[in-house]
Design an enzyme around this catalytic site. Structure first.
Site, mmCIF file in Angstrom:
data_model
loop_
_atom_site.group_PDB
_atom_site.id
_atom_site.type_symbol
_atom_site.label_atom_id
_atom_site.label_comp_id
_atom_site.label_asym_id
_atom_site.label_seq_id
_atom_site.Cartn_x
_atom_site.Cartn_y
_atom_site.Cartn_z
ATOM 1 N N PRO A 2 0.838 -1.209 0.000
ATOM 2 C CA PRO A 2 0.000 0.000 0.000
ATOM 3 C C PRO A 2 0.871 1.256 0.000
ATOM 4 O O PRO A 2 1.848 1.327 0.732
ATOM 5 C CB PRO A 2 -0.813 -0.107 1.286
ATOM 6 N N GLU A 3 0.542 2.194 -0.831
ATOM 7 C CA GLU A 3 1.284 3.448 -0.870
ATOM 8 C C GLU A 3 0.485 4.527 -0.135
ATOM 9 O O GLU A 3 -0.605 4.272 0.368
ATOM 10 C CB GLU A 3 1.556 3.836 -2.328
ATOM 11 N N ARG A 162 22.342 16.662 -4.398
ATOM 12 C CA ARG A 162 22.129 15.218 -4.313
ATOM 13 C C ARG A 162 22.453 14.575 -5.663
ATOM 14 O O ARG A 162 21.817 14.871 -6.663
ATOM 15 C CB ARG A 162 20.684 14.955 -3.903
#
Ligand SMILES: [Zn+2]
Length: 281
Positions: A2-3, A162
């Site tokens: 599940p997100e 990043r």
């Protein structure tokens, strides 16, 4: 798995059903994996506590609790341990059911909370990647920033310097919490950014698009009730999710909905990533 949108939907459903109810007693199964806090602590924290709210934090479902004296009245909140939390992470296959006590207990049930209303809240998890824990002083905080609440400046700062692919940065739960594979791919498609692009190399205007698309994709999915592709069950124990129409995720070799180019699939940090080589740069 599940997100965020599924977890949000489940938390909202639970909030409607159990807010105000009091946990009278707790049964915990023998399997150790689902218990992130000691069983005795989970039981002691939950028993005689009133559920004052249920909400999502990242991919966790958090039940805010207040001690109840057992007669149903709530003590002032400033007393020691008056506020605590019960935290559920559904893992891959976990689900929470609100049901009548006579309904059949599913296989792989690891916890049963008996509620003062007469109903039960059950945690079922066949694969046992889900986790139950308690925070006795109510100070649970999931890592990372809430993607639906983050402001533009903080969002931009997450990716500064990043060197990892933007897809990996989106999946990094220490940056944004709760953005999973499907929604990362869909957000990158809408922002026109290839998943392999180094986060730091993406210009501000494209990151601003991504900022908007992440929120847009998550909100659309929440409005649809999550976009589960397998066996999620809502808090009534029924299958109840509609699917967001994925534009790239899971559409390898199919035609891009915008330009008809074949959707590509690449593996980044062990996860499948889907993108349109024409629409995404
Ligand atoms: Zn395209």
């Amino acid at each position: 798995m599940p997100e965020l949108p599924e977890v949000e939907t489940i938390a909202r459903g639970l909030a409607q059903r159990v807010t105000g109810d009091v946990v009278e007693s707790v049964w915990l199964g023998q399997k150790k994996e689902p218990l992130k806090s000691p069983a005795s602590e989970i039981a002691a924290t939950l028993e005689n506590s009133r559920i004052v709210a249920v909400r999502r934090m990242g991919k966790h479902i958090v039940f805010d609790l207040e001690r109840s004296d057992g007669e149903g009245s709530v003590r002032p909140t400033h007393t020691t341990h008056a506020k605590s939390q019960f935290i559920v992470h559904l893992g891959m296959t976990g689900r929470l059911q609100v049901c009548e006590p006579q309904s059949e207990i599913a296989k792989h049930t690891h916890a049963i909370l008996k509620l003062a209303s007469g109903r039960e809240l059950r945690f079922v998890d066949p694969r046992r990647f889900g986790r139950l824990s308690v925070a006795r002083d109510g100070d649970f905080d999931a890592e990372g920033i809430e993607p639906l609440e983050v402001e533009l400046d903080r969002f931009l700062a997450l990716f500064r310097g990043r060197k990892t692919p933007i897809k990996s940065a989106l999946l990094n739960q220490k940056l944004l919490r709760g953005v999973g594979n499907i929604y990362a791919d869909e957000s990158l498609f809408r922002a026109g950014i290839r998943p392999r692009r180094r986060a730091a190399s993406i210009p501000r205007d494209q990151l601003e698009k991504l900022f908007l698309s992440v929120k847009e994709v998550l909100k659309e999915a929440i409005d649809l009730g999550g976009s589960s592709t397998s066996d999620y069950v809502n808090s009534d124990g029924e299958e109840g999710f509609f699917q967001l129409q994925h534009r790239v995720y899971g559409r390898e070799a199919e035609a891009c909905l915008v330009c008809k180019t074949s959707i590509k699939r690449v593996v980044i940090a062990g996860r499948s990533s889907h993108y349109c080589p024409t629409c995404q740069k």
